[in-house]
Design an enzyme around this catalytic site. Sequence first.
Site, mmCIF file in Angstrom:
data_model
loop_
_atom_site.group_PDB
_atom_site.id
_atom_site.type_symbol
_atom_site.label_atom_id
_atom_site.label_comp_id
_atom_site.label_asym_id
_atom_site.label_seq_id
_atom_site.Cartn_x
_atom_site.Cartn_y
_atom_site.Cartn_z
ATOM 1 N N ASN A 10 0.959 -1.326 -0.107
ATOM 2 C CA ASN A 10 0.114 -0.117 0.144
ATOM 3 C C ASN A 10 1.135 1.252 0.029
ATOM 4 O O ASN A 10 1.414 1.355 1.032
ATOM 5 C CB ASN A 10 -0.939 -0.151 1.324
ATOM 6 C CG ASN A 10 -1.732 1.053 1.481
ATOM 7 O OD1 ASN A 10 -1.715 2.289 0.513
ATOM 8 N ND2 ASN A 10 -2.470 1.476 2.536
ATOM 9 N N LYS A 12 0.101 4.187 -0.095
ATOM 10 C CA LYS A 12 -0.485 5.240 0.587
ATOM 11 C C LYS A 12 -0.462 6.554 -0.133
ATOM 12 O O LYS A 12 -0.347 6.675 -1.540
ATOM 13 C CB LYS A 12 -0.139 5.494 1.818
ATOM 14 C CG LYS A 12 0.023 4.432 2.686
ATOM 15 C CD LYS A 12 0.288 4.376 4.217
ATOM 16 C CE LYS A 12 -0.162 3.111 4.977
ATOM 17 N NZ LYS A 12 -0.090 3.173 6.271
ATOM 18 N N HIS A 96 -9.403 0.889 5.017
ATOM 19 C CA HIS A 96 -8.271 1.030 5.877
ATOM 20 C C HIS A 96 -8.211 1.968 6.891
ATOM 21 O O HIS A 96 -9.125 2.792 7.226
ATOM 22 C CB HIS A 96 -7.149 1.874 4.893
ATOM 23 C CG HIS A 96 -5.677 1.591 5.429
ATOM 24 N ND1 HIS A 96 -5.195 2.564 6.122
ATOM 25 C CD2 HIS A 96 -4.772 0.658 5.175
ATOM 26 C CE1 HIS A 96 -4.140 2.261 6.561
ATOM 27 N NE2 HIS A 96 -3.548 1.428 5.698
ATOM 28 N N GLU A 98 -6.566 4.393 8.110
ATOM 29 C CA GLU A 98 -6.459 5.766 7.741
ATOM 30 C C GLU A 98 -7.713 6.585 7.315
ATOM 31 O O GLU A 98 -8.199 7.714 7.584
ATOM 32 C CB GLU A 98 -5.502 6.086 6.838
ATOM 33 C CG GLU A 98 -3.981 5.862 7.808
ATOM 34 C CD GLU A 98 -2.942 5.485 6.868
ATOM 35 O OE1 GLU A 98 -3.049 5.188 5.633
ATOM 36 O OE2 GLU A 98 -2.097 4.643 7.809
ATOM 37 N N GLU A 168 -5.082 -5.161 10.474
ATOM 38 C CA GLU A 168 -4.090 -4.297 10.598
ATOM 39 C C GLU A 168 -4.484 -3.462 11.958
ATOM 40 O O GLU A 168 -5.323 -2.278 12.156
ATOM 41 C CB GLU A 168 -4.097 -3.254 9.497
ATOM 42 C CG GLU A 168 -3.897 -3.667 8.134
ATOM 43 C CD GLU A 168 -3.324 -2.740 7.121
ATOM 44 O OE1 GLU A 168 -2.317 -2.737 6.833
ATOM 45 O OE2 GLU A 168 -3.940 -1.681 7.029
ATOM 46 N N GLY A 174 2.823 2.085 10.864
ATOM 47 C CA GLY A 174 3.350 3.413 10.795
ATOM 48 C C GLY A 174 4.147 3.652 12.034
ATOM 49 O O GLY A 174 4.829 4.618 12.053
ATOM 50 N N SER A 214 3.829 -2.246 10.312
ATOM 51 C CA SER A 214 5.310 -2.522 10.367
ATOM 52 C C SER A 214 5.718 -3.572 10.020
ATOM 53 O O SER A 214 6.974 -4.090 10.519
ATOM 54 C CB SER A 214 5.413 -1.969 11.856
ATOM 55 O OG SER A 214 4.864 -0.649 12.254
HETATM 56 P P1 13P Z 1 3.239 0.252 7.654
HETATM 57 O O1 13P Z 1 3.757 -0.861 7.057
HETATM 58 O O2 13P Z 1 4.188 1.547 7.162
HETATM 59 O O3 13P Z 1 2.916 0.160 9.147
HETATM 60 O O4 13P Z 1 1.728 0.512 7.080
HETATM 61 C C1 13P Z 1 0.809 -0.595 7.241
HETATM 62 C C2 13P Z 1 -0.598 -0.255 6.374
HETATM 63 O O5 13P Z 1 -0.886 0.677 6.795
HETATM 64 C C3 13P Z 1 -0.615 -0.980 5.308
HETATM 65 O O6 13P Z 1 -1.788 -0.635 4.856
#
Ligand code: 13P
Length: 251
Positions: A10, A12, A96, A98, A168, A174, A214
Amino acid sequence: MARCEIFAGNWKMYKTRQEALDLVRGILAGISDIGGREVVVFPPSPWALPVSELCRGTKVSVGIQNMYFEQEGAFTGEVSPLMVKDAGCRYVLIGHSERRHVFGETDEAVNKKAAAALKNGIEPMICVGELLDEREKGNTNDVLKRQVEKALAGVTAEQMKKVVVAYEPVWAIGTGKVATPETADEAHDFIRRVVKDLYGAGTADALPILYGGSVKPDNIAGLHAKENIDGVLVGGASLKAESFLNIICVK
Ligand code: 13P
């Protein structure tokens, strides 16, 4: 049972067009013997079409990070399932963390988007996961059950063949704080039991459940070894071809 394994990146809101194309070229050049593993990238929406064009006929599929549930209309700023399909996307990320926590996406919106994806032949990757506070209060399973049940309301057993779930935990996204393989496996096992109660063992056993939060080249092996972890959804470590390839090619 052998479930399909999916390694997804992803991206982002990162990467200019040139950077996105360079990244996908790097991934395509480095993929060698990955057996039956599926690789998916989720570029920013404006690059979905050029990335799909580069990936056509390769081992890499493309998805979109979000979409609206209406086919068309006066919905400024939104992207419809028809457009997502037209841009060559096979998958869509739905719900997601976010989207849920930065943009206030509700369980109801997640459900409508999942239904719209399935209706249009796009495979929804439905994201679920608890906040740190919810985990600390012992509410993880309640949150996961609610998110899974609401997301799947009205989805048929036949449609479930095209659904992927991504666990997740929000506290791991993150932050560099990966869930331990045991913690993740436990949550995946719980999600599978929720799906079993809804659809029966056959559907639950066949459902790919990915872990995200992560994931890095140095922690993939432990996660990948777990029975209930059928792949990963990678954020930061999918932004460089080399680190994403190291994850995809885990033994
Ligand atoms: P990270 O791998 O940067 O923690 O992000 C995970 C994520 O949100 C994948 O959709």
